[in-house]
Design a protein around this motif. Structure first.
Motif, PDB file in Angstrom:
ATOM      1  N   LYS A 124      -9.009   6.932  -3.735  1.00  0.00           N
ATOM      2  CA  LYS A 124     -10.001   5.844  -3.821  1.00  0.00           C
ATOM      3  C   LYS A 124     -10.362   5.342  -2.429  1.00  0.00           C
ATOM      4  CE  LYS A 124      -6.994   3.469  -6.347  1.00  0.00           C
ATOM      5  NZ  LYS A 124      -6.347   2.507  -7.253  1.00  0.00           N
ATOM      6  N   GLU A 125      -9.367   5.300  -1.550  1.00  0.00           N
ATOM      7  CA  GLU A 125      -9.567   4.738  -0.203  1.00  0.00           C
ATOM      8  C   GLU A 125     -10.628   5.511   0.588  1.00  0.00           C
ATOM      9  OE1 GLU A 125      -6.014   5.114   2.206  1.00  0.00           O
ATOM     10  OE2 GLU A 125      -6.518   3.357   3.402  1.00  0.00           O
ATOM     11  N   ILE A 126     -10.603   6.825   0.505  1.00  0.00           N
ATOM     12  CA  ILE A 126     -11.535   7.580   1.360  1.00  0.00           C
ATOM     13  C   ILE A 126     -12.689   8.240   0.619  1.00  0.00           C
ATOM     14  CG2 ILE A 126      -9.846   7.937   3.227  1.00  0.00           C
ATOM     15  CD1 ILE A 126      -9.647  10.853   2.244  1.00  0.00           C
ATOM     16  N   VAL A 145       9.367  -2.038   4.781  1.00  0.00           N
ATOM     17  CA  VAL A 145       8.827  -0.729   5.149  1.00  0.00           C
ATOM     18  C   VAL A 145       7.376  -0.948   5.589  1.00  0.00           C
ATOM     19  CG1 VAL A 145       8.436   1.657   4.404  1.00  0.00           C
ATOM     20  CG2 VAL A 145      10.307   0.318   3.386  1.00  0.00           C
ATOM     21  N   THR A 146       7.109  -0.721   6.859  1.00  0.00           N
ATOM     22  CA  THR A 146       5.765  -0.962   7.379  1.00  0.00           C
ATOM     23  C   THR A 146       5.490  -0.068   8.576  1.00  0.00           C
ATOM     24  OG1 THR A 146       4.351  -2.599   8.519  1.00  0.00           O
ATOM     25  CG2 THR A 146       6.704  -3.103   8.443  1.00  0.00           C
ATOM     26  N   GLN A 147       4.527   0.810   8.418  1.00  0.00           N
ATOM     27  CA  GLN A 147       4.182   1.756   9.477  1.00  0.00           C
ATOM     28  C   GLN A 147       3.875   1.004  10.760  1.00  0.00           C
ATOM     29  OE1 GLN A 147       1.946   3.560  12.262  1.00  0.00           O
ATOM     30  NE2 GLN A 147       0.685   2.391  10.850  1.00  0.00           N
ATOM     31  N   SER A 148       2.915   0.076  10.675  1.00  0.00           N
ATOM     32  CA  SER A 148       2.447  -0.639  11.874  1.00  0.00           C
ATOM     33  C   SER A 148       3.459  -1.670  12.354  1.00  0.00           C
ATOM     34  CB  SER A 148       1.137  -1.354  11.557  1.00  0.00           C
ATOM     35  OG  SER A 148       1.350  -2.335  10.554  1.00  0.00           O
ATOM     36  N   GLY A 149       4.224  -2.197  11.419  1.00  0.00           N
ATOM     37  CA  GLY A 149       5.126  -3.296  11.759  1.00  0.00           C
ATOM     38  C   GLY A 149       4.397  -4.616  11.921  1.00  0.00           C
ATOM     39  N   ALA A 205      -3.575   8.556  -5.901  1.00  0.00           N
ATOM     40  CA  ALA A 205      -4.738   7.778  -6.342  1.00  0.00           C
ATOM     41  C   ALA A 205      -5.216   6.817  -5.256  1.00  0.00           C
ATOM     42  CB  ALA A 205      -4.384   7.000  -7.612  1.00  0.00           C
ATOM     43  N   LEU A 206      -4.284   6.195  -4.557  1.00  0.00           N
ATOM     44  CA  LEU A 206      -4.673   5.252  -3.489  1.00  0.00           C
ATOM     45  C   LEU A 206      -5.463   5.986  -2.402  1.00  0.00           C
ATOM     46  CD1 LEU A 206      -4.653   2.515  -2.044  1.00  0.00           C
ATOM     47  CD2 LEU A 206      -2.415   3.092  -1.105  1.00  0.00           C
ATOM     48  N   LYS A 207      -4.924   7.132  -1.982  1.00  0.00           N
ATOM     49  CA  LYS A 207      -5.606   7.899  -0.937  1.00  0.00           C
ATOM     50  C   LYS A 207      -6.986   8.298  -1.416  1.00  0.00           C
ATOM     51  CE  LYS A 207      -3.631   7.493   1.596  1.00  0.00           C
ATOM     52  NZ  LYS A 207      -2.436   6.983   2.256  1.00  0.00           N
ATOM     53  N   GLY A 221      -5.992   7.577  11.859  1.00  0.00           N
ATOM     54  CA  GLY A 221      -6.749   7.453  10.609  1.00  0.00           C
ATOM     55  C   GLY A 221      -6.259   6.233   9.824  1.00  0.00           C
ATOM     56  N   VAL A 222      -7.211   5.509   9.229  1.00  0.00           N
ATOM     57  CA  VAL A 222      -6.811   4.350   8.427  1.00  0.00           C
ATOM     58  C   VAL A 222      -5.948   4.802   7.244  1.00  0.00           C
ATOM     59  CG1 VAL A 222      -7.715   2.591   6.848  1.00  0.00           C
ATOM     60  CG2 VAL A 222      -8.671   2.810   9.147  1.00  0.00           C
ATOM     61  N   ALA A 223      -6.271   5.950   6.676  1.00  0.00           N
ATOM     62  CA  ALA A 223      -5.470   6.481   5.573  1.00  0.00           C
ATOM     63  C   ALA A 223      -4.113   6.952   6.114  1.00  0.00           C
ATOM     64  CB  ALA A 223      -6.197   7.644   4.912  1.00  0.00           C
ATOM     65  N   ALA A 224      -3.054   6.392   5.571  1.00  0.00           N
ATOM     66  CA  ALA A 224      -1.706   6.773   6.023  1.00  0.00           C
ATOM     67  C   ALA A 224      -1.343   8.123   5.419  1.00  0.00           C
ATOM     68  CB  ALA A 224      -0.703   5.711   5.592  1.00  0.00           C
ATOM     69  N   THR A 225      -0.985   9.086   6.254  1.00  0.00           N
ATOM     70  CA  THR A 225      -0.622  10.418   5.744  1.00  0.00           C
ATOM     71  C   THR A 225       0.750  10.839   6.270  1.00  0.00           C
ATOM     72  OG1 THR A 225      -1.913  11.398   7.544  1.00  0.00           O
ATOM     73  CG2 THR A 225      -2.975  11.236   5.370  1.00  0.00           C
ATOM     74  N   GLY A 260       0.815  -1.212   0.000  1.00  0.00           N
ATOM     75  CA  GLY A 260       0.000   0.000   0.000  1.00  0.00           C
ATOM     76  C   GLY A 260       0.849   1.263   0.000  1.00  0.00           C
ATOM     77  N   THR A 261       0.492   2.174   0.879  1.00  0.00           N
ATOM     78  CA  THR A 261       1.213   3.444   0.973  1.00  0.00           C
ATOM     79  C   THR A 261       2.693   3.223   1.265  1.00  0.00           C
ATOM     80  OG1 THR A 261      -0.709   4.733   1.585  1.00  0.00           O
ATOM     81  CG2 THR A 261       1.392   5.532   2.405  1.00  0.00           C
ATOM     82  N   SER A 262       2.987   2.241   2.103  1.00  0.00           N
ATOM     83  CA  SER A 262       4.391   1.971   2.432  1.00  0.00           C
ATOM     84  C   SER A 262       5.160   1.515   1.197  1.00  0.00           C
ATOM     85  CB  SER A 262       4.481   0.914   3.535  1.00  0.00           C
ATOM     86  OG  SER A 262       3.902   1.415   4.711  1.00  0.00           O
TER      87      SER A 262
HETATM   88  O1  M6R Z   1       1.315  -0.758   8.417  1.00  0.00           O
HETATM   89  P1  M6R Z   1       1.779  -0.824   6.992  1.00  0.00           P
HETATM   90  O2  M6R Z   1       2.586   0.347   6.601  1.00  0.00           O
HETATM   91  O3  M6R Z   1       2.516  -2.104   6.704  1.00  0.00           O
HETATM   92  O4  M6R Z   1       0.445  -0.842   6.122  1.00  0.00           O
HETATM   93  C1  M6R Z   1       0.498  -1.071   4.747  1.00  0.00           C
HETATM   94  C2  M6R Z   1      -0.829  -0.733   4.090  1.00  0.00           C
HETATM   95  O5  M6R Z   1      -1.851  -1.575   4.558  1.00  0.00           O
HETATM   96  C3  M6R Z   1      -1.240   0.732   4.321  1.00  0.00           C
HETATM   97  O6  M6R Z   1      -0.232   1.611   3.920  1.00  0.00           O
HETATM   98  C4  M6R Z   1      -2.522   1.080   3.535  1.00  0.00           C
HETATM   99  O7  M6R Z   1      -2.268   1.014   2.155  1.00  0.00           O
HETATM  100  C5  M6R Z   1      -3.044   2.463   3.957  1.00  0.00           C
HETATM  101  N1  M6R Z   1      -4.319   2.349   4.618  1.00  0.00           N
HETATM  102  C6  M6R Z   1      -3.210   3.423   2.809  1.00  0.00           C
HETATM  103  O8  M6R Z   1      -3.607   4.682   3.269  1.00  0.00           O
END
Ligand code: M6R
Length: 358
Positions: free
Chosen positions: A239-241, A98-102, A235-237, A149-153, A56-58
């Motif tokens: 469509k997502e929201i 690369v992963t925000q949440s890990g 585009a991902l952002k 927010g679910v959308a990664a910013t 995704g965003t990552s």
């Molecule tokens: O936690 P992560 O970075 O691994 O998550 C990866 C994707 O699920 C995440 O970036 C997703 O695409 C976002 N909700 C987009 O805004």
């Protein structure tokens, strides 16, 4: 809490100057060098190629990071984690998850596969003690603070900034690495990034832009070089929201198929933040000829007035930084469009903040 904001997403977009200051803090030296305490000089001497894995965003941030590494002479690829294949892994491979949440299952599973195949691994993550941080050989934190927010910013911006620093560190250790010619200018601009972000936030006309195109059927995003991951991310952002049809393309690919989709009911967000604006200009003009409205994201409105219906302005800076500023404008367009359509911005339908199934 959300404080003065209606949604966490807007709060998090507006926090980006602070989160980026945290990301960069103490990691750039006075003489314009990168210092990452996690990685003393020589840590990566044995590495001969770098692969990024992410979703995704990552993944878009990873693509941006891979391009930066390539520009400093290092062989680097970015792969969607669920498509990852270990065939080219050797003991000289450095795999960067690369992963925000890990905690993203696709990414963790690719990380484990890389380790099993003998790669050295790094987790670039926002969450201390997350699975990725614990399982990888090294962890590098993006220090963006919690993102609700679910959308990664803000985490996208901090990921890109972190990967920029890491790319520089790697190019020092790897034999192929070459210092960027514009080092000094680049790092002094990077330090100004939080300032520039605040300027974009204070002057953005994204709300009016969103309103203007509310009745369109399709929203396209085009760019080349590092504008390409930004186009994908825009585009991902969107469509997502907003739940509207949005797609991101490499500018040059438009004429290889997607142009057939372009009609007067389309709007094409065109990124002019890099060094190849002349080429993207031709691509945007083709879409304009088919009746689409063009929104140009640029620091130079004069150069696009013949074909752009609207301009989203960004301050003038180094192209590798301008991509991040353009992205903030696109985050705001998505946010305001979703808000006017009355969508559930912080928790879009069918999506979860952290995707823990493959
Ligand atoms: O936690 P992560 O970075 O691994 O998550 C990866 C994707 O699920 C995440 O970036 C997703 O695409 C976002 N909700 C987009 O805004």
């Amino acid at each position: 809490g959300k404080g003065q904001y209606d949604h966490y997403m807007l709060k998090e977009i507006n926090e980006q100057a602070d989160s980026l200051s945290n990301t960069l803090g103490g990691r750039i030296t006075d003489d314009g060098d990168v210092s990452l305490e996690e990685f003393p000089q020589g840590t990566f001497n044995d590495v001969d190629h770098v692969e990024f894995i992410a979703c995704g965003t990552s993944y878009h941030a990873a693509l941006y990071g891979a391009q930066q590494l390539q520009r400093s002479g290092v062989r680097a690829t970015a792969t969607i984690a669920s498509e990852y294949d270990t065939s080219t892994v050797t003991e000289n491979t450095l795999t960067i998850a690369v992963t925000q949440s890990g905690e993203t299952a696709d990414t963790i599973s690719a990380l484990r596969a890389a380790q099993d195949a003998g790669a050295e691994t790094v987790a670039v993550t926002n969450v201390v003690g997350s699975s990725a941080a614990r399982e990888a050989d090294h962890a590098l934190y993006i220090r963006a603070g919690p993102e609700i927010g679910v959308a990664a910013t803000k985490t996208f911006s901090s990921q890109v900034a972190t990967l920029t620093l890491l790319a520089h560190r790697l190019s020092q250790d790897l034999e192929q690495g070459t210092a960027r010619e514009d080092n000094e200018e680049f790092f002094s601009e990077l330090e100004k990034l939080p300032e520039y972000i605040n300027e974009v936030l204070a002057t953005s006309t994204a709300e009016a832009v969103g309103e203007k195109y509310l009745d369109k059927e399709s929203y396209f995003f085009i760019g080349r070089d590092n504008e390409y991951p930004v186009a994908l991310e825009g585009a991902l952002k969107f469509k997502e929201i907003t739940y509207e049809h949005a797609e991101g393309f490499a500018s040059g690919e438009l004429k290889h198929g997607p142009l057939a989709l372009v009609t007067p009911k389309s709007v094409v967000f065109s990124l002019f933040t890099g060094e190849n604006g002349e080429k993207t200009r031709k691509n945007a003009e083709e879409a304009h000829t088919r009746g689409a409205d063009i929104v140009a994201i640029t620091d130079d409105a004069e150069s696009v007035h013949e074909f752009a219906d609207t301009v989203l302005h960004i301050p003038e800076t180094h192209p590798d930084i301008a991509g991040l500023l353009a992205n903030v404008q696109l985050q705001l367009v998505s946010y305001y469009t979703a808000d006017m359509l009355d969508r559930e911005i912080d928790k879009p339908r069918n999506l979860a903040k952290s995707v823990t199934v493959e």
